[in-house]
Design a protein around this motif. Structure first.
Motif, PDB file in Angstrom:
ATOM      1  N   ARG A  11     -24.663   2.602  95.358  1.00 35.78           N
ATOM      2  CA  ARG A  11     -23.692   3.248  96.165  1.00 35.78           C
ATOM      3  C   ARG A  11     -22.646   3.937  94.911  1.00 35.78           C
ATOM      4  N   ALA A  12     -22.250   3.152  93.841  1.00 33.21           N
ATOM      5  CA  ALA A  12     -21.636   3.529  92.816  1.00 33.21           C
ATOM      6  C   ALA A  12     -22.398   4.559  92.059  1.00 33.21           C
ATOM      7  N   LEU A  13     -23.664   4.569  91.916  1.00 30.31           N
ATOM      8  CA  LEU A  13     -24.121   5.632  91.148  1.00 30.31           C
ATOM      9  C   LEU A  13     -24.417   6.667  91.746  1.00 30.31           C
ATOM     10  N   ALA A  14     -24.624   6.719  93.253  1.00 29.72           N
ATOM     11  CA  ALA A  14     -24.650   7.873  94.219  1.00 29.72           C
ATOM     12  C   ALA A  14     -23.116   8.605  94.105  1.00 29.72           C
ATOM     13  N   ARG A  99     -30.938 -10.760  70.681  1.00 29.70           N
ATOM     14  CA  ARG A  99     -32.080 -11.087  69.837  1.00 29.70           C
ATOM     15  C   ARG A  99     -33.460 -10.523  70.280  1.00 29.70           C
ATOM     16  N   LEU A 100     -33.471 -10.526  71.749  1.00 28.38           N
ATOM     17  CA  LEU A 100     -34.694 -10.143  72.287  1.00 28.38           C
ATOM     18  C   LEU A 100     -34.932  -8.424  72.431  1.00 28.38           C
ATOM     19  N   GLY A 101     -33.888  -7.871  72.205  1.00 29.89           N
ATOM     20  CA  GLY A 101     -33.903  -6.350  72.111  1.00 29.89           C
ATOM     21  C   GLY A 101     -33.139  -5.545  73.109  1.00 29.89           C
ATOM     22  N   VAL A 102     -32.277  -6.368  74.137  1.00 36.99           N
ATOM     23  CA  VAL A 102     -31.552  -5.688  75.024  1.00 36.99           C
ATOM     24  C   VAL A 102     -30.491  -4.609  74.368  1.00 36.99           C
ATOM     25  N   ASN A 103     -30.101  -3.632  75.321  1.00 41.15           N
ATOM     26  CA  ASN A 103     -29.392  -2.580  74.702  1.00 41.15           C
ATOM     27  C   ASN A 103     -27.725  -2.881  74.966  1.00 41.15           C
ATOM     28  N   SER A 104     -27.493  -3.520  76.164  1.00 43.05           N
ATOM     29  CA  SER A 104     -26.282  -3.901  76.526  1.00 43.05           C
ATOM     30  C   SER A 104     -26.262  -5.188  77.385  1.00 43.05           C
ATOM     31  N   TYR A 105     -25.039  -5.928  77.050  1.00 41.28           N
ATOM     32  CA  TYR A 105     -25.124  -7.196  77.848  1.00 41.28           C
ATOM     33  C   TYR A 105     -23.589  -7.081  78.613  1.00 41.28           C
ATOM     34  N   ILE A 106     -23.628  -7.064  79.873  1.00 39.87           N
ATOM     35  CA  ILE A 106     -22.112  -7.139  80.695  1.00 39.87           C
ATOM     36  C   ILE A 106     -22.243  -7.959  81.646  1.00 39.87           C
ATOM     37  N   VAL A 107     -20.883  -8.891  81.439  1.00 38.45           N
ATOM     38  CA  VAL A 107     -20.570  -9.920  82.556  1.00 38.45           C
ATOM     39  C   VAL A 107     -19.918  -9.135  83.640  1.00 38.45           C
ATOM     40  N   LYS A 108     -20.561  -9.496  84.904  1.00 36.50           N
ATOM     41  CA  LYS A 108     -20.297  -8.812  86.092  1.00 36.50           C
ATOM     42  C   LYS A 108     -18.763  -9.207  86.375  1.00 36.50           C
ATOM     43  N   PRO A 109     -17.957  -8.190  86.870  1.00 32.21           N
ATOM     44  CA  PRO A 109     -16.656  -8.737  87.370  1.00 32.21           C
ATOM     45  C   PRO A 109     -16.599  -9.165  88.664  1.00 32.21           C
ATOM     46  N   VAL A 110     -15.614 -10.027  88.918  1.00 36.97           N
ATOM     47  CA  VAL A 110     -15.675 -10.567  90.297  1.00 36.97           C
ATOM     48  C   VAL A 110     -15.116  -9.603  91.600  1.00 36.97           C
ATOM     49  N   SER A 111     -14.301  -9.092  91.241  1.00 36.54           N
ATOM     50  CA  SER A 111     -13.463  -8.161  92.248  1.00 36.54           C
ATOM     51  C   SER A 111     -14.432  -6.836  92.643  1.00 36.54           C
ATOM     52  N   PHE A 112     -14.483  -6.473  93.790  1.00 31.62           N
ATOM     53  CA  PHE A 112     -15.536  -5.526  94.309  1.00 31.62           C
ATOM     54  C   PHE A 112     -14.938  -4.254  93.560  1.00 31.62           C
ATOM     55  N   GLN A 113     -13.723  -3.995  93.480  1.00 36.62           N
ATOM     56  CA  GLN A 113     -13.686  -2.527  92.826  1.00 36.62           C
ATOM     57  C   GLN A 113     -13.623  -2.588  91.560  1.00 36.62           C
ATOM     58  N   PHE A 115     -16.238  -4.087  90.210  1.00 38.78           N
ATOM     59  CA  PHE A 115     -17.943  -4.065  90.137  1.00 38.78           C
ATOM     60  C   PHE A 115     -18.205  -2.599  90.151  1.00 38.78           C
ATOM     61  N   LEU A 116     -17.445  -1.828  91.216  1.00 44.49           N
ATOM     62  CA  LEU A 116     -17.710  -0.574  91.527  1.00 44.49           C
ATOM     63  C   LEU A 116     -17.481   0.548  90.234  1.00 44.49           C
ATOM     64  N   LYS A 117     -16.333   0.318  89.565  1.00 42.86           N
ATOM     65  CA  LYS A 117     -15.993   0.863  88.408  1.00 42.86           C
ATOM     66  C   LYS A 117     -16.923   0.737  87.185  1.00 42.86           C
ATOM     67  N   MET A 118     -17.345  -0.657  87.155  1.00 36.12           N
ATOM     68  CA  MET A 118     -18.180  -0.889  85.896  1.00 36.12           C
ATOM     69  C   MET A 118     -19.675  -0.115  86.308  1.00 36.12           C
ATOM     70  N   ALA A 119     -20.188  -0.360  87.586  1.00 35.53           N
ATOM     71  CA  ALA A 119     -21.255   0.329  87.744  1.00 35.53           C
ATOM     72  C   ALA A 119     -21.391   1.800  87.746  1.00 35.53           C
ATOM     73  N   LYS A 120     -20.199   2.823  87.981  1.00 40.02           N
ATOM     74  CA  LYS A 120     -20.029   3.906  87.922  1.00 40.02           C
ATOM     75  C   LYS A 120     -20.100   4.474  86.148  1.00 40.02           C
ATOM     76  N   LYS A 121     -19.564   3.504  85.610  1.00 39.28           N
ATOM     77  CA  LYS A 121     -19.352   3.581  83.992  1.00 39.28           C
ATOM     78  C   LYS A 121     -20.787   3.623  83.503  1.00 39.28           C
ATOM     79  N   MET A 127     -27.298   7.293  82.381  1.00 38.88           N
ATOM     80  CA  MET A 127     -28.167   8.419  82.959  1.00 38.88           C
ATOM     81  C   MET A 127     -27.832   9.723  82.616  1.00 38.88           C
ATOM     82  N   SER A 128     -26.613   9.987  81.978  1.00 40.28           N
ATOM     83  CA  SER A 128     -25.960  11.424  81.693  1.00 40.28           C
ATOM     84  C   SER A 128     -25.888  11.567  80.389  1.00 40.28           C
ATOM     85  N   ILE A 129     -25.273  10.640  79.524  1.00 39.59           N
ATOM     86  CA  ILE A 129     -24.797  10.809  78.052  1.00 39.59           C
ATOM     87  C   ILE A 129     -26.030  10.577  77.193  1.00 39.59           C
TER      88      ILE A 129
END
Length: 133
Positions: A11-14, A99-113, A115-121, A127-129
């Motif tokens: 939903r956030a990506l959409a 060490r294994l090669g991930v590109n980013s590591y994000i700890v999920k926020p607890v609040s719904f809002q 989480f939505l902001k993080m997913a959009k960013k 996907m765009s930049i």
């Protein structure tokens, strides 16, 4: 592996008008099969790699860490950006993922809002930049 978080992320990506196809798989085994075009995904064209993998570490069947090892050791998938979205904030997981090669590591926020902001960013950046190989 959490359907509610998956739906929120889609939903956030959409909302950011990310028009790419989005595939959600229920566990690490299905993710591996999807990426390597095995099992139920043998008809998938493995040359059409995802532009981004959003990955939780706590997955059934094959853990997120095991999946990162598989992705980054396979020449066909190793250049796909992997963004870990996890509730694990411990340094041992952070260091092992990088060490294994991930590109980013994000700890999920607890609040719904938050989480939505993080997913959009995430969607906007990856996907765009960001330019992928």
């Amino acid at each position: 592996d959490n359907i509610d978080e998956a739906r929120l992320t889609v939903r956030a990506l959409a909302a950011e008008q990310i028009t790419n196809d989005i595939y959600w798989v229920k566990d690490g085994q299905e993710a591996r099969d999807f990426l390597l075009a095995k099992g139920q995904y043998t008809s998938r064209d493995s040359r059409e790699s995802p532009k981004l993998i959003l990955l939780d570490l706590e997955l059934p069947n094959i853990t997120g860490l095991e999946l990162v090892k598989i992705i980054k050791s396979n020449p066909d998938t190793q250049t796909i950006p992997v963004v870990v979205l996890t509730s694990y904030s411990e340094n041992q997981y952070l260091h092992e993922c990088y060490r294994l090669g991930v590109n980013s590591y994000i700890v999920k926020p607890v609040s719904f809002q938050q989480f939505l902001k993080m997913a959009k960013k995430i969607g906007y950046y990856w996907m765009s930049i960001n330019q992928t190989a």
